[in-house]
Write an enzyme that holds these catalytic residues in place. Structure first.
Site, PDB file in Angstrom:
ATOM      1  N   CYS A  32       0.551  -0.949  -0.064  1.00  0.00           N
ATOM      2  CA  CYS A  32      -0.019  -0.157   0.183  1.00  0.00           C
ATOM      3  C   CYS A  32       1.031   0.651   0.072  1.00  0.00           C
ATOM      4  O   CYS A  32       0.394   2.231   0.113  1.00  0.00           O
ATOM      5  CB  CYS A  32      -0.784   0.132   1.419  1.00  0.00           C
ATOM      6  SG  CYS A  32      -2.023  -1.383   1.887  1.00  0.00           S
ATOM      7  N   HIS A  91      -2.120   8.162   5.394  1.00  0.00           N
ATOM      8  CA  HIS A  91      -2.261   7.235   5.040  1.00  0.00           C
ATOM      9  C   HIS A  91      -4.068   7.321   5.923  1.00  0.00           C
ATOM     10  O   HIS A  91      -4.474   6.575   4.962  1.00  0.00           O
ATOM     11  CB  HIS A  91      -1.634   6.429   5.492  1.00  0.00           C
ATOM     12  CG  HIS A  91      -1.321   4.280   5.063  1.00  0.00           C
ATOM     13  ND1 HIS A  91      -1.585   4.740   3.457  1.00  0.00           N
ATOM     14  CD2 HIS A  91      -2.130   3.873   5.188  1.00  0.00           C
ATOM     15  CE1 HIS A  91      -1.659   3.367   3.366  1.00  0.00           C
ATOM     16  NE2 HIS A  91      -1.482   2.046   4.914  1.00  0.00           N
ATOM     17  N   GLU A 124      -0.673   6.496  12.854  1.00  0.00           N
ATOM     18  CA  GLU A 124      -0.118   7.481  12.614  1.00  0.00           C
ATOM     19  C   GLU A 124      -0.113   8.327  13.724  1.00  0.00           C
ATOM     20  O   GLU A 124       0.776   9.174  13.382  1.00  0.00           O
ATOM     21  CB  GLU A 124      -1.046   7.184  11.251  1.00  0.00           C
ATOM     22  CG  GLU A 124      -0.642   8.662  10.647  1.00  0.00           C
ATOM     23  CD  GLU A 124      -1.318   8.001   9.254  1.00  0.00           C
ATOM     24  OE1 GLU A 124      -2.283   8.011   8.852  1.00  0.00           O
ATOM     25  OE2 GLU A 124      -0.869   8.886   8.024  1.00  0.00           O
ATOM     26  N   LYS A 151      -9.512   8.448   1.989  1.00  0.00           N
ATOM     27  CA  LYS A 151      -9.601   7.481   1.965  1.00  0.00           C
ATOM     28  C   LYS A 151     -10.921   7.059   3.022  1.00  0.00           C
ATOM     29  O   LYS A 151     -12.053   6.290   1.923  1.00  0.00           O
ATOM     30  CB  LYS A 151      -8.960   7.072   2.684  1.00  0.00           C
ATOM     31  CG  LYS A 151      -7.782   5.956   2.069  1.00  0.00           C
ATOM     32  CD  LYS A 151      -7.083   5.267   2.489  1.00  0.00           C
ATOM     33  CE  LYS A 151      -5.111   4.330   1.267  1.00  0.00           C
ATOM     34  NZ  LYS A 151      -4.532   6.231   1.900  1.00  0.00           N
ATOM     35  N   HIS A 196      -9.391   2.316  -0.358  1.00  0.00           N
ATOM     36  CA  HIS A 196      -8.119   2.575   0.174  1.00  0.00           C
ATOM     37  C   HIS A 196      -7.899   1.778  -1.564  1.00  0.00           C
ATOM     38  O   HIS A 196      -8.261   0.808  -2.124  1.00  0.00           O
ATOM     39  CB  HIS A 196      -7.631   1.235   1.014  1.00  0.00           C
ATOM     40  CG  HIS A 196      -6.073   1.175   1.005  1.00  0.00           C
ATOM     41  ND1 HIS A 196      -5.370   1.820   0.625  1.00  0.00           N
ATOM     42  CD2 HIS A 196      -5.542   0.819   2.282  1.00  0.00           C
ATOM     43  CE1 HIS A 196      -4.553   1.357   0.626  1.00  0.00           C
ATOM     44  NE2 HIS A 196      -4.052   1.006   2.074  1.00  0.00           N
ATOM     45  N   PHE A 245       1.563  -3.703   4.273  1.00  0.00           N
ATOM     46  CA  PHE A 245       1.970  -4.576   4.866  1.00  0.00           C
ATOM     47  C   PHE A 245       3.258  -4.939   4.541  1.00  0.00           C
ATOM     48  O   PHE A 245       3.828  -4.559   3.254  1.00  0.00           O
ATOM     49  CB  PHE A 245       1.057  -5.835   4.297  1.00  0.00           C
ATOM     50  CG  PHE A 245      -0.409  -6.022   4.647  1.00  0.00           C
ATOM     51  CD1 PHE A 245      -0.730  -4.311   5.598  1.00  0.00           C
ATOM     52  CD2 PHE A 245      -0.926  -6.895   4.361  1.00  0.00           C
ATOM     53  CE1 PHE A 245      -1.976  -5.144   5.664  1.00  0.00           C
ATOM     54  CE2 PHE A 245      -2.309  -6.501   4.309  1.00  0.00           C
ATOM     55  CZ  PHE A 245      -2.868  -6.152   5.330  1.00  0.00           C
TER      56      PHE A 245
END
Lengths: 407, 425
Positions: free
Chosen positions: B175, B315, B326, B347, B352, B411
């Protein structure tokens, strides 16, 4: 060759495991033995397709935690294992100060699935009234939750970070064979320009799996038969790929960094050229070959060279690559070896594996006897101090990597 | 000849001269910006495939493109092409089909999909499982399918269409891929390898198995009704991200070269930071040190101070874990100023976009700089008391923004942060 530059990119660690052997030294020993080794081949399990399965290894040597092993599929295990071998060989394993600023660049594919789940679904789905619901329910109930992590391309890098604590940076390049050259090229350029001193680059591949072979079979690239001919006897056919399992990683450092810590230098990474274009455009194919030949002319001049081809065996790439090799050989003594003959083809890991074989030989001051009989592979009069690794991908991407002895 | 513009580390300054984006909100930056600043959601019930039996039945799929026959890889290619076309056209660089630099492209690991497998299985006629699938490959010509599902194919097509130089790099950092594609462009221009780079990221891979894979990792929101309320970054009731599709593209150029050809400079990429995490495959180090190190490195690379950050394009996935970590990262690096610094999550509206997210959100960060307007975090109805940040709740805000921090985490311990600015400094 230019005088030693502190920003030279030098290979200081090799992690290699193949169908022949574990470790660069053992691969070198077998491949330079008086008697040519017989490639380890399994022609039955996936008949009609032969494969070169990995030599037996004990995963816990480099991946000590069973939990870590369980979180991976084999391509990741092989890559993570080879990365550990390279770090150990370089004397970096466990050195938190260096690992903290080690830049990881992995060449990776993906594609390992759960073949049993796939088989069970395919066996029944056409007989069901509601294929959509059937598929959803089976996947939801039958897939292991962590399988996804074993499939993601960047999770080989992720596992290397977790198992070996490499945390400076982490990138994963994809795109079949060409990725294996691009990781080397990026490390070379970053080192040359002073943007990083330590890189860990390479890949892993698990050939003998039906789900992996499926991708190559779609393009009719896989060789069929109970006898495997050596690489150059597959020229002229499109279906010449015999998959092999392998893991191949290299640590590459700036000369100043390697020398400051007293590291052993195997070889120097001189140049990596990579381009792409259509394969059915003869003029453009020739242009790409000439581009590589020009770089080799500049770096090697007319000195004798070794040439390890990372060709997959698939045509017409193999024919194109051989045509270029013949032009290269016309300009200087050139000792050609097709490594797929001995270790099979490992897509994203193939070029790193070929470069690993090159670096090991340059360091030892020896070269490989021919891997096959015939006109193309001839014994070397003397061990060359420079080796070109050609790698024209099975469907796209043409690359040339040059490594030389660092003396 | 004017002296060349160098940054605080004597490196060439990297300018952005073209941007392009496609998301579930529409094709093109204009439509996307209008929808984003209106607080509109692109999340909807999935119609592409049957959702019977699924825990999550919503997504931010891109359904308005006519792709026949439809497949994830084909959509992935189209999204990249559309975004790249918009960016290259806007930049006005090079001649048509002759982009004067390399291509760096974030791509998802595309693969054969279930309709393909069923077709091959039928063609195989006999055997079992993969024996029958492999037999199927021997009955008929499937080369086009091989090419379609090759990882290198999306970049191959974009490279051919735009005539980028040399071999493209197809990359994946999960991502964070979109930000990594931009990072490679920054590195190449700073090294002096090239004066221009085309950086693209794309993801059109929402199919049933993809949704199920994320479901099995408990990553997705299951609050399906109403779909547009499901993505709730930084809210107390957030319960996962909403999977989505998109494409983003940026033309990066050496600032001097861009000026010399009279290009319109949209923004500069002042800094980039990266830090890999070795803690866990899907979770950050509990102390946040990797995220903190990543954000710090980006600000330091930009020659900026934490106080210079006017806005954070987060993010902000809406998973309990991401938003908590975050927040910890931002609070640690920005210090007391963090509560005064607006942050928001695109998002909340587009979902996402996975591989594409870092590039799509960099494009939106540049639009924020250009327009002095911050897109909101929508669905912010239940503030999380443990995240005491100004998330620009629900309504866009007009503020002069000079410097943006854009975060991307993925990830596999992938963390990349970008610092974008309106003017070189």
């Amino acid at each position: 060759m230019a005088a030693n530059d502190p920003r030279d990119a030098v290979i200081t660690g090799i992690g290699l495991m193949t169908a022949l052997a574990e470790g660069a030294a053992e691969n070198l020993r077998l491949l330079t033995a008086a008697e040519r080794p017989v490639p380890r081949t399994d022609t039955e399990t996936f008949a009609p397709y032969p494969v070169h399965p990995l030599v037996d290894i004990d995963l816990s040597n480099q991946i000590p935690k069973r939990g870590d092993q369980r979180q991976m599929e084999n391509w990741q295990r092989y890559g993570t294992y080879a990365a550990g071998l390279a770090l150990s060989d370089a004397g970096i394993a466990g050195d938190a100060d260096i690992l903290d600023r080690t830049n990881l660049i992995v060449s990776a594919g993906s594609g390992e699935r759960d073949p049993e789940v796939d088989a069970a679904i395919l066996a029944e789905i056409e007989q069901t009234n509601d294929p959509g619901r059937f598929l959803n329910e089976h996947l939801l109930n039958d897939l292991r939750p962590t399988l996804f992590l074993a499939q993601l391309s960047n999770l080989l890098a992720g596992n290397i970070s977790i198992v070996h604590n490499v945390i400076g940076s982490s990138r994963t390049f994809m795109g079949e064979e060409i990725a294996g050259a691009m990781v080397l090229q990026w490390a070379l350029r970053q080192i040359k320009s002073g943007n990083g001193d330590v890189f860990l680059v390479g890949g892993g591949y698990n050939g003998p799996r039906p789900d992996m072979m499926f991708f190559l079979a779609l393009g009719n690239y896989l060789y069929s038969g109970s006898e495997v001919p050596p690489l150059w006897q597959r020229v002229g056919r499109t279906d010449g790929v015999v998959c092999g399992s392998m893991g191949a990683f290299l640590t590459i450092e700036s000369r100043e960094h390697a020398e400051a810590r007293g590291a052993h230098i195997y070889a120097r990474l001189e140049e990596v050229v990579a381009d792409r274009g259509r394969r059915d455009d003869a003029e453009d194919v020739a242009r790409r070959a000439d581009e590589q030949i020009a770089v080799l002319d500049r770096v090697a001049g007319d000195r004798p060279i070794g040439l390890i081809s990372a060709a997959s065996g698939a045509g017409p790439a193999l024919d194109h690559e051989l045509a270029m090799i013949k032009k290269i050989a016309a300009a200087r003594p050139t000792y050609v070896r097709g490594c797929a003959t001995m270790i099979g083809h490992g897509i994203e890991a193939q070029i790193p594996a070929a470069v690993a074989l090159a670096a090991a030989a340059l360091d030892a001051g020896i070269f490989y006897p021919p891997f096959e009989d015939g006109d193309i592979e001839q014994p070397a009069d003397a061990p060359p101090d420079m080796i070109a690794v050609t790698g024209w991908g099975h469907w796209r991407g043409e690359t040339l990597t040059i490594v030389s002895a660092d003396r | 000849m004017a002296a060349s513009l160098l940054d605080h580390k004597n490196r060439p300054v990297v300018a952005v001269t073209g941007i392009g984006a496609v998301t579930s909100l529409g094709a093109g930056t204009a439509d996307n910006w209008a929808a984003l600043t209106a607080g509109k959601s692109g999340i909807h019930r999935i119609s592409r495939f049957p959702v019977d039996g699924l825990r999550t039945t919503i997504a931010g799929t891109v359904d308005f493109l006519d792709i026949e026959p439809f497949s994830g890889p084909a959509l992935t290619e189209r999204l990249a092409m559309l975004a790249a076309d918009e960016a290259v056209t806007q930049s006005g660089i090079g001649a048509p089909g002759a982009f004067p630099g390399p291509l760096f492209m974030g791509v998802p690991p595309v693969e054969a999909e279930w309709p393909h497998r069923r077709e091959l299985y039928a063609a195989g006629k006999e055997g079992l499982g993969y024996k029958q699938l492999l037999a199927g490959t021997r009955n008929g010509d499937w080369k086009a399918l091989h090419h379609l599902v090759a990882h290198g194919r999306p970049a191959e097509l974009v490279a051919e269409r735009f005539g980028t130089r040399g071999a493209p790099i197809s990359l994946s950092t999960a991502c964070a891929s979109g930000a990594s594609a931009i990072q490679l462009g920054i590195e190449a221009i700073r090294r002096g390898d090239c004066d221009a780079a085309l950086c693209v990221a794309t993801d059109g891979s929402v199919h049933a198995e993809a949704v199920i894979r994320f479901s099995l990792l408990s990553a997705l929101s299951t609050q399906n009704d109403p779909p547009e309320k499901a993505a709730k970054p930084f809210s107390a009731n957030r319960d996962g991200f909403v999977v989505a599709e998109g494409g983003g593209a940026l033309v990066l150029e050496n600032y001097d070269a861009a000026k010399a050809r009279g290009a319109n400079i949209l923004a500069v990429l002042r800094g980039v930071g990266e830090r890999a995490d070795d803690f866990h495959r899907t979770r950050s180090k509990p102390d946040g040190s990797s995220i903190i190190g990543c954000i710090k490195a980006a600000i330091e690379d930009a020659g900026a101070a934490p106080a210079d950050i006017d806005y954070v394009n987060t993010h902000g996935t809406g998973t309990p874990e991401n938003d908590k970590m975050e927040c910890l990262g931002l609070t640690t690096v920005l210090g007391d100023a963090v509560t005064e610094t607006p942050i928001s999550s695109n998002k909340s509206m587009i979902g996402h976009t996975l591989t594409a997210a870092g590039a799509v959100e960099a494009v939106f960060s540049i639009l924020t700089l250009q327009n002095g307007r911050i897109p909101p975090t929508i669905n912010y109805d239940e503030p999380d008391p443990t995240i005491p940040l100004d998330v620009v709740p629900n309504v866009a805000r007009d503020v002069d923004v000079g410097v943006v921090l854009s975060n991307s985490f993925g990830f596999g311990g992938q963390n990349v942060s970008l610092v974008l600015a309106a003017e070189p400094a």
